[in-house]
Design a protein around this motif. Structure first.
Motif, PDB file in Angstrom:
ATOM      1  N   PHE A  53       0.812  -1.221   0.000  1.00 39.53           N
ATOM      2  CA  PHE A  53       0.000   0.000   0.000  1.00 39.53           C
ATOM      3  C   PHE A  53       0.848   1.275   0.000  1.00 39.53           C
ATOM      4  O   PHE A  53       0.319   2.372   0.136  1.00 39.53           O
ATOM      5  CB  PHE A  53      -0.953  -0.006   1.203  1.00 39.53           C
ATOM      6  N   LYS A  54       2.193   1.104  -0.118  1.00 42.02           N
ATOM      7  CA  LYS A  54       3.077   2.281  -0.154  1.00 42.02           C
ATOM      8  C   LYS A  54       3.166   2.821  -1.577  1.00 42.02           C
ATOM      9  O   LYS A  54       3.972   2.379  -2.383  1.00 42.02           O
ATOM     10  CB  LYS A  54       4.476   1.888   0.339  1.00 42.02           C
ATOM     11  N   PHE A  55       2.295   3.708  -1.918  1.00 39.52           N
ATOM     12  CA  PHE A  55       2.346   4.414  -3.199  1.00 39.52           C
ATOM     13  C   PHE A  55       1.595   5.714  -3.000  1.00 39.52           C
ATOM     14  O   PHE A  55       0.875   5.884  -2.008  1.00 39.52           O
ATOM     15  CB  PHE A  55       1.736   3.575  -4.327  1.00 39.52           C
ATOM     16  N   ASN A  56       1.787   6.616  -3.918  1.00 42.20           N
ATOM     17  CA  ASN A  56       1.126   7.905  -3.772  1.00 42.20           C
ATOM     18  C   ASN A  56      -0.334   7.798  -4.200  1.00 42.20           C
ATOM     19  O   ASN A  56      -0.669   7.939  -5.368  1.00 42.20           O
ATOM     20  CB  ASN A  56       1.874   8.952  -4.624  1.00 42.20           C
ATOM     21  N   TRP A  57      -1.193   7.505  -3.222  1.00 40.48           N
ATOM     22  CA  TRP A  57      -2.607   7.253  -3.553  1.00 40.48           C
ATOM     23  C   TRP A  57      -3.273   8.477  -4.173  1.00 40.48           C
ATOM     24  O   TRP A  57      -4.274   8.353  -4.871  1.00 40.48           O
ATOM     25  CB  TRP A  57      -3.371   6.779  -2.319  1.00 40.48           C
ATOM     26  N   LYS A  58      -2.682   9.647  -3.939  1.00 40.06           N
ATOM     27  CA  LYS A  58      -3.306  10.857  -4.493  1.00 40.06           C
ATOM     28  C   LYS A  58      -3.306  10.859  -6.020  1.00 40.06           C
ATOM     29  O   LYS A  58      -4.152  11.487  -6.652  1.00 40.06           O
ATOM     30  CB  LYS A  58      -2.610  12.104  -3.947  1.00 40.06           C
ATOM     31  N   GLU A  59      -2.334  10.104  -6.591  1.00 41.08           N
ATOM     32  CA  GLU A  59      -2.324   9.986  -8.053  1.00 41.08           C
ATOM     33  C   GLU A  59      -3.498   9.161  -8.560  1.00 41.08           C
ATOM     34  O   GLU A  59      -3.767   9.113  -9.760  1.00 41.08           O
ATOM     35  CB  GLU A  59      -1.012   9.325  -8.513  1.00 41.08           C
ATOM     36  N   GLN A  60      -4.161   8.456  -7.647  1.00 37.50           N
ATOM     37  CA  GLN A  60      -5.299   7.614  -8.025  1.00 37.50           C
ATOM     38  C   GLN A  60      -6.633   8.282  -7.696  1.00 37.50           C
ATOM     39  O   GLN A  60      -7.674   7.621  -7.742  1.00 37.50           O
ATOM     40  CB  GLN A  60      -5.202   6.263  -7.288  1.00 37.50           C
ATOM     41  N   LYS A  61      -6.568   9.570  -7.383  1.00 36.73           N
ATOM     42  CA  LYS A  61      -7.824  10.248  -7.016  1.00 36.73           C
ATOM     43  C   LYS A  61      -8.837  10.221  -8.158  1.00 36.73           C
ATOM     44  O   LYS A  61     -10.048  10.209  -7.926  1.00 36.73           O
ATOM     45  CB  LYS A  61      -7.544  11.701  -6.586  1.00 36.73           C
TER      46      LYS A  61
END
Lengths: 185, 137
Positions: A53-61
């Motif tokens: 789960f370590k990724f920039n989730w904001k890129e998946q908004k």
């Protein structure tokens, strides 16, 4: 207007689903609904427990926005784009389900016996919803995709891995519907 | 607003899936009992249209908005994960009659108990992330 309000035939719906995939690919994204679950896990802090789960989730908004839109789409359709036409199920299907204890197969989108708020006082209904959700969440991530990612996008791009996954979907689905559901209901 | 287009795509997707009855628990049951062509028709025509679209895109070198060749993302190599993971998902799909897209869409149609399913699906996803390294892929 009747054409819109009545249920849509499969030969209209299928190509429109492919159009959703096409437009998302054109935007440089992908058609994958189960990824939203991974994104939400990450946003809720799951990155502290697993590197998965370590990724920039904001890129998946954008994906969460599609999900939010889908919820609104469901609302708009039931409120403004539907009539009371029941799902035109096979008579055998209806008879089978009635025998299993489902009162009005096809009159609603989901069986009240499992999903109505009244059913939630039954431990069995709640347990089934939880087990179903766990299987979907775990299975889609293990298989790296669901119906949209594998059955539509993966098969459309002729990927062998997606064919294997879709065969897996059917193995699981056939076992549940034909062997496990009759034991539960 | 750059997210507006995604919101519209989502709304469109939600409308199609309800109107096509692909979100119906009963339609999924019927499909896995081979008692109707409806769901096979939807998935079949979606895949045929998708194949045509991607093949034509390749021939005419259609670019996405980023300016690179429009294409579907490639899945990692593997066998076990797709078959076993797929089967686990299939069990859940047939039980609750909804895959991830319809879970959200049904919530919008007023099936509020879907919240329980969504929370459980988040837990399932979390569980996979935690035990991922111990599973065969």
């Amino acid at each position: 207007m009747e054409i819109i309000l009545n249920p849509w035939p499969w030969y209209i719906s299928g190509p429109l689903i492919a159009f959703v995939m096409a437009i998302l690919l054109y935007f440089g994204k992908t058609f994958g609904m189960s990824s939203s679950l991974k994104t939400m896990c990450s946003a809720l802090g799951a990155d502290k427990f697993s590197d998965f789960f370590k990724f920039n989730w904001k890129e998946q908004k954008w994906n969460l926005t599609v999900v939010f839109g889908a919820i609104i789409g469901g609302f708009i359709t039931t409120e403004y784009l539907s009539n009371d036409v029941a799902t035109d199920l096979n008579k055998t299907t209806i008879a089978e389900l009635q025998e299993m204890g489902f009162a009005n197969p096809g009159s609603t989108l989901v069986p009240n016996e499992l999903f109505s708020l009244d059913s939630l006082i039954s431990i069995k209904a709640i347990l089934l919803l939880i087990i179903g959700g766990l299987l979907v969440g775990f299975g889609t991530r293990y298989a790296s995709g669901c119906t949209s990612g594998h059955a539509i996008t993966g098969l459309s791009s002729l990927q062998k891995q997606s064919l294997i996954a879709v065969i897996g979907f059917f193995v699981g689905g056939l076992v549940m519907t034909n062997f496990i559901l009759p034991l539960i209901f | 607003m750059k997210y507006l287009k995604y919101l519209l795509v989502g709304i469109f997707f939600g409308i199609i899936l309800v109107k096509s009855e692909a979100v119906s628990w009963f339609r999924i049951y019927e499909m896995f009992r081979f008692q109707s062509f409806h769901m096979y028709g939807i998935i079949g025509t979606a895949v045929i249209s998708g194949i045509l679209f991607l093949q034509i895109s390749k021939r005419i070198a259609l670019k996405n908005v980023r300016g690179t060749q429009l294409d579907a993302p490639k899945k990692e190599k593997g066998f076990i994960r797709y078959l076993i993971g797929g089967a686990i998902f299939g069990l859940g799909w047939a039980l609750i009659g909804a895959c991830p897209g319809p879970m959200y869409i049904l919530l919008g149609t007023g099936v509020y108990s879907m919240i329980i399913v969504i929370i459980a699906a988040l837990l399932g996803t979390f569980l996979y992330g935690v035990i991922k390294s111990k599973l065969p892929h």
